[in-house]
Design an enzyme around this catalytic site. Structure first.
Site, PDB file in Angstrom:
ATOM      1  N   SER A 170      43.102  39.065  47.742  1.00  0.00           N
ATOM      2  CA  SER A 170      44.362  38.658  47.420  1.00  0.00           C
ATOM      3  C   SER A 170      45.398  39.974  47.320  1.00  0.00           C
ATOM      4  CB  SER A 170      44.425  37.842  45.926  1.00  0.00           C
ATOM      5  OG  SER A 170      45.714  37.517  45.511  1.00  0.00           O
ATOM      6  N   TYR A 214      43.101  38.101  36.549  1.00  0.00           N
ATOM      7  CA  TYR A 214      42.749  37.521  37.915  1.00  0.00           C
ATOM      8  C   TYR A 214      42.890  38.772  38.849  1.00  0.00           C
ATOM      9  CZ  TYR A 214      43.775  35.308  42.356  1.00  0.00           C
ATOM     10  OH  TYR A 214      43.811  34.989  43.804  1.00  0.00           O
TER      11      TYR A 214
END
Length: 251
Positions: free
Chosen positions: A145, A158
């Site tokens: 990501s 995250y």
């Protein structure tokens, strides 16, 4: 399944077999000739529905019980997949976003995010990398990501888990270099669900766009794929910002 060291993958294993990106990628690869798809995820009606949808497209689909949070079960779950025949492509897509505000006050929930996104992926990634090396060919696609490039205040739990995953995937790619096995790291921006307001096109994407970028990256032999492509320049600038300025920046 015959070995297919070049050309479009004919057999694939999707870790995260109910994920929108995983299924969008499988659909594109089936259209290009993939004939065997292993969908690995926790048993659920959603998994069976996904298998039915891909079967309707003409592929043979096998469901595989898989729990990222139970690394001791990974060999028993995934070993038979590779024992049954060569796998041309492994897509490591599982993960959870968590809830930053909640997880900061509930450390066990934060740990679950880290264990799913990082430690679960380490176990599965090493296992699949070794299996691909044993068969002598294949590609491991790891969904990282852009959030892992530099963790923001808004999502550092995250983001840190994806930073670890990204570093692991790059290192695994180096370890497998020259063996016939390739690791491709994919760094999407914020992935929008259908109907979600799009926002800044430089930072956002959709499951279909990620799948298209994965397919293109496979054809090009890419090691790193940014989705959208312009995100690479944006995050390069973000990475170099002084911390006082970065703290004030909303990205």
């Amino acid at each position: 399944m015959p070995k297919d060291a070049s050309g479009p993958p004919r057999s694939l294993l999707v870790l995260g077999g109910t994920s929108a990106i995983g299924l969008a990628t499988a659909r594109r690869l089936i259209a290009r000739g993939a004939r065997l798809v292993h969908l690995a995820a926790r048993p659920s009606p959603a998994l069976e529905k996904a298998a039915g949808e891909l079967t309707a497209l003409g592929a043979e689909v096998r469901t595989v019980p898989f729990d990222a949070l139970d690394p001791e079960s990974h060999q028993a779950s995934l070993g038979p997949v590779f024992a049954a025949g060569d796998v041309d492509l492994v897509l490591l897509r599982f993960g959870i976003a968590g809830d930053q505000a909640r997880d900061e006050s509930r450390p066990l929930d934060a740990v679950r995010v880290a264990q799913t996104n990082y430690t679960g992926a380490v176990g599965a990634g090493l296992l699949c990398g070794a299996a691909l090396q044993e068969q002598g060919h294949g590609t491991l696609v790891v969904l990282s990501s852009a959030a892992g490039v530099r963790a923001r205040r808004a999502d550092f739990i995250y983001g840190s888990s994806k930073a670890g995953l990204d570093a692991f995937a790059q290192g695994l790619g180096d370890a497998l270099y020259g063996t016939g096995v390739r690791v491709m790291v994919v760094r999407p921006g914020t992935v929008l669900d259908p109907g979600t307001p799009r926002g800044d096109a430089r930072l956002t994407t959709t499951p279909g766009q990620v799948a298209a970028a994965i397919e293109l990256g496979l054809r090009r032999g890419s090691e790193t794929v940014w989705v959208p492509g312009g995100l690479r320049l944006v995050m390069s600038a973000v990475r170099g910002l002084p911390r006082p300025l970065f703290r004030r920046l909303v990205v």
